[in-house]
Design a protein around this motif. Structure first.
Motif, PDB file in Angstrom:
ATOM      1  N   TRP A 177       0.823  -1.217   0.000  1.00 55.40           N
ATOM      2  CA  TRP A 177       0.000   0.000   0.000  1.00 55.40           C
ATOM      3  C   TRP A 177       0.852   1.259   0.000  1.00 55.40           C
ATOM      4  O   TRP A 177       0.458   2.282  -0.564  1.00 55.40           O
ATOM      5  CB  TRP A 177      -0.930  -0.013   1.219  1.00 55.40           C
ATOM      6  CG  TRP A 177      -2.157  -0.824   0.976  1.00 55.40           C
ATOM      7  CD1 TRP A 177      -2.388  -1.650  -0.077  1.00 55.40           C
ATOM      8  CD2 TRP A 177      -3.319  -0.884   1.798  1.00 55.40           C
ATOM      9  NE1 TRP A 177      -3.614  -2.233   0.038  1.00 55.40           N
ATOM     10  CE2 TRP A 177      -4.212  -1.785   1.170  1.00 55.40           C
ATOM     11  CE3 TRP A 177      -3.693  -0.281   2.995  1.00 55.40           C
ATOM     12  CZ2 TRP A 177      -5.456  -2.078   1.704  1.00 55.40           C
ATOM     13  CZ3 TRP A 177      -4.933  -0.580   3.527  1.00 55.40           C
ATOM     14  CH2 TRP A 177      -5.802  -1.472   2.890  1.00 55.40           C
ATOM     15  N   LEU A 253     -12.828  -2.101   5.994  1.00 56.71           N
ATOM     16  CA  LEU A 253     -11.764  -2.915   5.407  1.00 56.71           C
ATOM     17  C   LEU A 253     -10.551  -2.960   6.327  1.00 56.71           C
ATOM     18  O   LEU A 253      -9.995  -4.024   6.598  1.00 56.71           O
ATOM     19  CB  LEU A 253     -11.365  -2.341   4.045  1.00 56.71           C
ATOM     20  CG  LEU A 253     -10.174  -3.022   3.380  1.00 56.71           C
ATOM     21  CD1 LEU A 253     -10.518  -4.432   2.979  1.00 56.71           C
ATOM     22  CD2 LEU A 253      -9.690  -2.240   2.175  1.00 56.71           C
ATOM     23  N   THR A 304      -6.609  -9.942   3.534  1.00 55.72           N
ATOM     24  CA  THR A 304      -5.267  -9.463   3.222  1.00 55.72           C
ATOM     25  C   THR A 304      -4.789 -10.012   1.887  1.00 55.72           C
ATOM     26  O   THR A 304      -4.230  -9.277   1.064  1.00 55.72           O
ATOM     27  CB  THR A 304      -4.284  -9.897   4.329  1.00 55.72           C
ATOM     28  OG1 THR A 304      -4.794  -9.514   5.590  1.00 55.72           O
ATOM     29  CG2 THR A 304      -2.923  -9.262   4.121  1.00 55.72           C
ATOM     30  N   ALA A 307      -6.544  -8.298  -0.882  1.00 58.10           N
ATOM     31  CA  ALA A 307      -6.072  -6.918  -1.008  1.00 58.10           C
ATOM     32  C   ALA A 307      -4.685  -6.880  -1.645  1.00 58.10           C
ATOM     33  O   ALA A 307      -4.370  -5.973  -2.428  1.00 58.10           O
ATOM     34  CB  ALA A 307      -6.046  -6.238   0.349  1.00 58.10           C
ATOM     35  N   ARG A 313      -3.722   0.703  -2.586  1.00 57.09           N
ATOM     36  CA  ARG A 313      -4.665   0.951  -1.500  1.00 57.09           C
ATOM     37  C   ARG A 313      -6.007   1.360  -2.080  1.00 57.09           C
ATOM     38  O   ARG A 313      -6.076   2.280  -2.901  1.00 57.09           O
ATOM     39  CB  ARG A 313      -4.093   2.080  -0.636  1.00 57.09           C
ATOM     40  CG  ARG A 313      -4.876   2.396   0.593  1.00 57.09           C
ATOM     41  CD  ARG A 313      -4.107   3.366   1.464  1.00 57.09           C
ATOM     42  NE  ARG A 313      -3.883   4.666   0.821  1.00 57.09           N
ATOM     43  CZ  ARG A 313      -2.690   5.172   0.537  1.00 57.09           C
ATOM     44  NH1 ARG A 313      -1.616   4.495   0.809  1.00 57.09           N
ATOM     45  NH2 ARG A 313      -2.562   6.343  -0.031  1.00 57.09           N
TER      46      ARG A 313
END
Lengths: 323, 99
Positions: A177, A253, A304, A307, A313
């Motif tokens: 991120w 989130l 995770t 993501a 991000r």
């Protein structure tokens, strides 16, 4: 019986040689895409090797995380590499890359030597013969709250290992991120086939994740296997063009991402207060506490991993442009 | 060797033959579409035969059901993924093989 043993030996030798060959091919392939595909094949054979070693827990984790999700992450990174121009920049200005490399070559090499020496020392200082800890695990299994020895080790006897793993995953995501501002929306290919597949598979994957989580108490399964299945559902949803609604992308989130590590830390504090020792549960409540811990860990691992696959991000401000 | 063992041996060997044929097709066929054809047919029928061979040995109905479920999932995933690969190849302009 003889023929069966011979067959198993042949299979094992072929498996070992295949693993070595695939690893070498994956590392030396000049074509990145080919290397990634070979790496996925390596992960699947590795899962087979774990099955042959009677370690179905690790086989499941290897197939799910090692081959499946790592493969998806590598392919996603490969797709991004093609759009980023750094490769061409380096090819056009080779002297720039070289200068940087030369000044940076010494320290990684020195660090690697130190790590290699430390690893060598650790291996050489091992006792020449050890019975392992499986008999002690078996002796204490009743107090652990579960009947699957692997889960007992991962969540109870060596719970802090699993806790640190949760933090490693979170740190990896934070690293990704901080590298990239916002998630790139790649043009999705939402054909009817992919849509139907996603609709059928997503609820089933969630069900399988719940099953793996629950069955982990007495059979192969557990938080990481369930989390990887949940992550796979996320990857499938992302591939079919689905994005997190903007009102969920901010706080909910992030709360889900830290739920696993946070509840682990809370459990550490709690057990320190009650029993006075790190992650030592009271035996009567151990089963339910571990299930609670594993549920949070599964959610965090799954989200995770998904993501990580998304990359950047997710932002809630400019979401209108992306959708 | 009891009849159950004979039946599952026959089914497993038949499944292995389909897998072998699919692998040969994957390696020998000329383009991505024909290769997909070979590998999905082999996967579907070959795995179906293997699953049937193993289901004969299953001790409970739940075990046989799980095996069947695995086969159904592979059928679904195999058909969908091969469609996606073929569509991706078409949109990238990979020509169909002509003799």
């Amino acid at each position: 019986m003889e023929a069966v043993t011979l067959l198993q030996w042949t299979f094992d030798i072929l498996l070992g040689l295949g693993l070595l060959w695939l690893a070498w091919q994956a590392l030396t392939s000049p074509d990145l895409f080919k290397g990634i595909v070979l790496f996925i094949a390596f992960g699947l054979l590795m899962a087979l090797a774990w099955v042959r070693l009677d370690a179905p827990d690790i086989a499941l984790a290897e197939a799910g995380i090692g081959a499946g999700l790592t493969g998806a992450l590598l392919l996603a990174a490969f797709a991004k590499l093609r759009t980023v121009k750094t490769n061409r920049d380096i090819a056009e200005h080779p002297e720039k890359g070289k200068l940087k490399n030369r000044s940076l070559q010494f320290w990684p090499a020195a660090l690697l030597l130190v790590v290699a020496a430390g690893l060598g020392y650790a291996v050489l200082s091992l006792p020449p013969y050890a019975t392992g800890l499986s008999s002690e695990v078996d002796a204490n299994l009743n107090a652990s709250g579960v009947s699957n020895p692997v889960t007992a080790v991962l969540l109870n006897f060596r719970g802090y290992d699993t806790m640190l793993e949760m933090f490693v995953l979170l740190l990896a995501l934070l690293g990704v991120w901080s590298l990239e501002g916002s998630a790139l929306t790649r043009e999705a290919l939402p054909g009817p086939v992919l849509n139907t597949l996603t609709r059928v598979l997503t609820p089933m994957l969630i069900l399988v994740a719940a099953y793996l989580l629950w069955v982990g108490a007495h059979a192969p399964g557990g938080a990481f296997q369930a989390g990887s299945v949940l992550g796979a559902a996320g990857v499938l949803l992302l591939l079919s063009g689905w994005r997190l609604p903007s009102n969920l992308a901010a706080m909910p989130l992030r709360l889900t991402l830290v739920a696993g590590p946070a509840i682990f830390v809370a459990m550490v504090v709690l057990t320190m207060l009650i029993e006075g020792r790190l992650l030592e549960y009271p035996p009567e409540q151990a089963g339910i506490l571990m299930l609670f811990l594993e549920t949070a860990a599964t959610l965090s691992i799954g989200v995770t991993l998904a993501a990580l696959f998304l990359g950047g991000r997710p932002q809630n401000k400019n979401n209108k442009e992306h959708t | 060797m009891n009849p159950n063992d004979t039946l599952s041996t026959a089914l497993l060997i038949a499944g292995a033959i389909f897998f072998l044929a699919g692998t040969v097709g994957l390696l020998r066929f000329p383009d991505v579409y024909t290769r997909l054809h070979a590998i999905t047919k082999a996967d579907n029928v070959g795995l179906g035969l293997v699953v049937m061979g193993l289901a004969v040995q299953a001790e409970t109905w739940a075990e046989a059901g799980k095996l069947l479920l695995i086969w159904c999932l592979v059928l679904l995933a195999g058909a969908s993924v091969s469609h996606l690969i073929a569509r991706g190849a078409l949109t990238r302009g990979i020509k169909l093989w002509r003799r």
